[in-house]
Structure formats: C-alpha cells, structure tokens
Enzyme design. Structure first.
Site: not given
Ligand code: NDP
Length: 452
Positions: A43, A48, A51, A115, A178, A182, A205, A262, A435, A440
């Site tokens: 974070c 966070c 970012k 560790a 995300y 972003e 998604r 991811g 307002h 609102e």
């Molecule tokens: P996400 O799981 O949200 O998204 C991963 C994306 O990568 C999806 O669109 C997924 O597609 C795609 N993907 C996965 N594997 C492949 C692949 N092999 N080839 C191509 N595309 C692929 O992960 P993020 O890394 O964006 O974020 C991780 C987590 O971090 C979030 O879930 C969230 O909890 C946290 N986060 C929160 C934030 C906030 O609160 N503002 C900001 C940033 C992160 P598909 O949909 O098809 O699976």
C-alpha cells in the site's frame, strides 16, 4: 515453555503493522516483526499511496483545460516526471520512517530481514538468527503475476512504474482489472499514448455491468485506446521499441509494456507447508473467520489469505487478530458490505451487490441516472456521471450503490455507512438533498428504471 516473543509478525505491510502495534501497545505482548524490503508494504511503497499521488498528478492536464474554459489564462508546458519522481521518493521515505516510528513507539522490535517458518513456533531470519514465538502472524501480502509467453520478461509490472527513470511516450497495458484500468487513466492523463488490451468482453469483471460500460466509454472518450477481446501472443525487442503482437495478428510498437494481470499471494518459500499450514488452490493461506490457519499457533491476514484484497480490510483483519489473541476481546473482521473505489478517471465507488448478483437473489428495483455534471457541462466536457441504487423489492433495503463520478471514492464511503446501518430506499429519500452537488441524485431518484 518460554519464547523469545509472544508474537512474531512476518511482513511489515498494512495488516502486519496494525496487528503488531495493537498486540504490543494495547495487549502488552512482546512483539517482533520482520520485513524483507521496505516497511509499509504494498500500500505505502508500491500501491495505493504512490498510485493515488500519480492520480493527482495526472488530473492536472484535464484541470488545466477546464481552467481555460472557466476563463483562466493558463499555459501548460508538459509534465516533468523527474520532478514528480523526486518528490514521490521523498514522500515514500517519509512514510516509511513514520511506519518505523509507529512500531518503535509501540515497543515492537523490527528486524530488517526475510523470515521463514521452521516449525509452528519458530522462525529463521535471513540474518541467520532463529527466534521462537508463542504466536506467528503471516502478513506477507501479494505480488504481481505475469503469465509466461515469449518476451514476457520485457514487460514491467505496477511495482516498476514508480521506479521508472523516464516516462515512456507510448505504452501497452495488458489486463482489465483495477490496476490496469487505473494506470491506463493515470498514464493517459500524464500525456502518454495508452493502448489497453483486455482478453474479455468488458473491463472490470465482477463489478456492476452498467458501471463497467460507463467507465469503458469514458476511458475511450478521454483518449485510452481500449481493445477488448484482445490478448498478447509475444513481445519482441526492436530498434523502434517493444513490438507487441496480439493474437489477432495486429502489432503495436511502443516504448513500454505494463502487465496488470492479477496478483498472487506471497506464500512460496516461507516454510508454510513444512510447518503444516494448509494452503488454498492458488497458494493463498487457508484461514477461518478468526484468521487462524490449520496450525493453531499460526495466523494469517491480508492479501496472502486472498479474501478481500484491500488495505483497509487487511488492517481490520490485523486488528481483529490482536483483539482476539492479545486483548481477550474475540473479534472477527467483517467482510460484508465493504465499500471500495477504483481510481479510474472518472472514479468508481461501489458498495454491496451488483445489479446482476442482486437479481439472482430475489426481486429488485433499480434506480439509476446518468447526467452531465455541472462542473464539466460548464467547461464543455462531455463526461457523464452515473448514480445507481439497487433496492430489495421486499425489504426496501439498499443492496448496492454504484457511483461513477469525480470523487466517487469520497461519496461511497458515506453511502457505505448508511448501507451498513441497513438503510432503505425510503431512508435515502427522507434525506434532504445537498444542492447543487452530484450526490444529491442519490436521494432524489423517484421511480425505478427497471424491476427484475
Ligand atoms: P485483478 O484480478 O483485478 O485483474 C486482473 C486482470 O488481468 C483481469 O482483467 C484478468 O482478466 C486479467 N488477466 C489475468 N490473467 C491473465 C492472463 N493470463 N492474460 C491476460 N489477462 C489476464 O487484478 P489487479 O492486478 O488489477 O489487482 C489486484 C487486486 O489488488 C485487486 O483485486 C484489488 O483487490 C487490489 N487493488 C485495489 C485497488 C483499489 O482499491 N483501488 C487498486 C489496485 C489493486 P479476467 O477478468 O478475464 O480474469
């Protein structure tokens, strides 16, 4: 049996630091904490916080255009990454020091080392030291995942963005979650030519379909070249830059490629299996509602458990652990109705169910409105705000709230309080509008747009 520590925490991120501080300062426990990289974790150091600072930096390009539309005589000569980067480094150093101070003031002994578990009560540090503890808390977080394909080593991840020496002129971003969305908005705002590839039919998604569509449209209008149904086959290094070849056969040559596909739990190589800790599929640590693992003396919180991977949730889990184990106050972290924001431009704040999920659970009413907010309409911008409430037709409770608007993160925090209190649509309606504001609309939507 005597131990070196009452609690040993592995990982100095949001969850680990909170747990260590509470156990020591409020629970009177002797606490040690090991961090292998920088105190503060994802974070603070590479998530966070940096970012959000980049979001702020990137919003000035639009703000300057708006300023001109409002009558200001402003000229912008471009964004200087080196100026921002130096300030960012200084700020992260300040925050890291603040985290260290917090631990020190709470009486926690910090070990700058990796560790690993030796057994249910023992850890070994990379310094060679072996320490025993009555309880061990694993709070090691997660890390970016990049799939294996030809040229994958040429891609950077979100970890690398904050450390770039130069701002690329053009970038391909892969992913639709995300982080991908972003950074697409951030880099676009900073003047980078952004192409985003997502393998599915629509970005974000798991979020509300209507909100996803709204954001995708806004991102495209703002200049992100977003391609859905597109995946990458290979990346090649050429004299002109990185050549990204898609499964469709199309190729793009860009300065940089960012993979945001991811994150994976940091559970490998920690000695977890050897100590008898059960893992879930995908490698996350399996825990019960009290964050206890299959080994009674070992607990785990935060992203390494892959429940809801958000900083405030990890903090709650860390707090609940220390309340339970060291303050004789049995507490379970509450994972229900967690509000969150995606810092795209426009921002997306959501709490509770999507329309699609709510529909599957019983009869609902959907209240929604999309409109041009006053601030942008005056500036001649075309962007639209979306406000949406999903209401249970039987109980009248607001099951879901979805806001796509500037500052939606701020708005959803407050809507989340009402939802947590069990507010009904009529409670929202009884509240007088502020307002003129965007929010609102949340208390003035009279008729449902659909029932399902
Ligand atoms: P996400 O799981 O949200 O998204 C991963 C994306 O990568 C999806 O669109 C997924 O597609 C795609 N993907 C996965 N594997 C492949 C692949 N092999 N080839 C191509 N595309 C692929 O992960 P993020 O890394 O964006 O974020 C991780 C987590 O971090 C979030 O879930 C969230 O909890 C946290 N986060 C929160 C934030 C906030 O609160 N503002 C900001 C940033 C992160 P598909 O949909 O098809 O699976």
């Amino acid at each position: 049996m005597t131990f070196d520590y009452d609690l040993f925490v592995i990982g100095g991120g949001s969850g680990g630091v909170r747990a260590a501080r509470i156990a020591s300062a409020e629970g009177g426990a002797k606490v040690g904490l090991a961090e292998e990289y920088r105190m503060g974790g994802t974070c603070v150091i590479r998530g966070c916080v940096p970012k959000k600072l980049m979001v702020f930096a990137s919003e000035f390009s639009g703000a300057m255009e708006d300023a001109r539309a409002y009558g200001w005589d402003v000229r912008v000569d471009g964004f200087d990454w080196s100026v921002f980067r130096a300030k960012l480094d200084a700020e992260l150093n300040r925050l890291e020091a603040a985290y260290r101070n917090t631990l020190k003031n709470a009486g926690v002994t910090a070990h700058d080392a990796r560790a690993t578990l030796v057994d249910p009560h023992t850890v070994r540090l990379s310094t060679g030291e072996t320490l025993s503890a009555r309880y061990i808390l694993v709070a090691t977080g997660g890390r970016p995942f990049v799939p294996e394909f030809p040229g994958c080593e040429l891609a950077m991840t979100s970890n690398d963005v904050f450390l770039m020496d130069e701002m690329p002129k053009s970038v391909v971003i892969v992913g639709g979650g995300y982080i991908a969305c972003e950074f697409a908005c951030i880099l676009n705002g900073l003047g980078v030519e952004v192409t985003q590839f997502y393998r599915g039919a629509q970005i974000l998604r798991g979020f509300d379909d209507e909100a996803r569509g709204h954001i995708a449209e806004a991102m495209r209008e703002n200049g992100v070249d977003l391609h859905v149904g597109t995946d990458v086959e290979r990346i090649e290094k050429t004299d002109a830059g990185l050549r990204v070849v898609c499964t469709s056969g199309r190729a793009h040559v860009v300065d940089a490629v960012l993979y945001a596909t991811g994150r994976l739990p940091n559970s490998a190589g920690l000695g977890l299996e050897e100590a008898g800790v059960a893992l879930k599929r995908g490698g996350a640590i399996a825990v019960d509602a009290w964050s206890q693992t299959s080994v009674p003396s070992i607990y785990a919180v935060g992203d390494v458990t892959d429940r809801i991977n958000l900083t405030p949730v990890a903090i709650r889990e860390g707090q609940a652990f220390s309340e339970t184990v060291f303050k004789a106050n049995p507490t379970r972290a509450d994972h229900d109705l967690v509000p969150s924001a995606v810092f795209t431009q426009p921002e997306y704040g959501s709490c509770g169910m999507t329309e699609e999920a709510a529909r599957d659970q019983g009869p609902i009413e959907v209240y929604a409105t999309a409109f041009r907010p006053m601030h942008s309409a005056f500036a001649g911008r075309g962007d639209k705000v979306l406000m949406k409430l999903i209401v249970c037709a039987d109980t009248r409770k607001v099951l879901g709230c979805h806001i796509v608007a500037d500052h939606a993160g701020e708005m959803i925090q407050l809507a989340g309080i009402a939802m947590k209190m069990g507010a009904t649509k009529e409670d929202f309606d009884r509240t007088v509008a502020v307002h003129p504001t965007m929010s609102e609309e949340l208390v003035t939507m009279r008729a449902p747009v659909r029932k399902a």
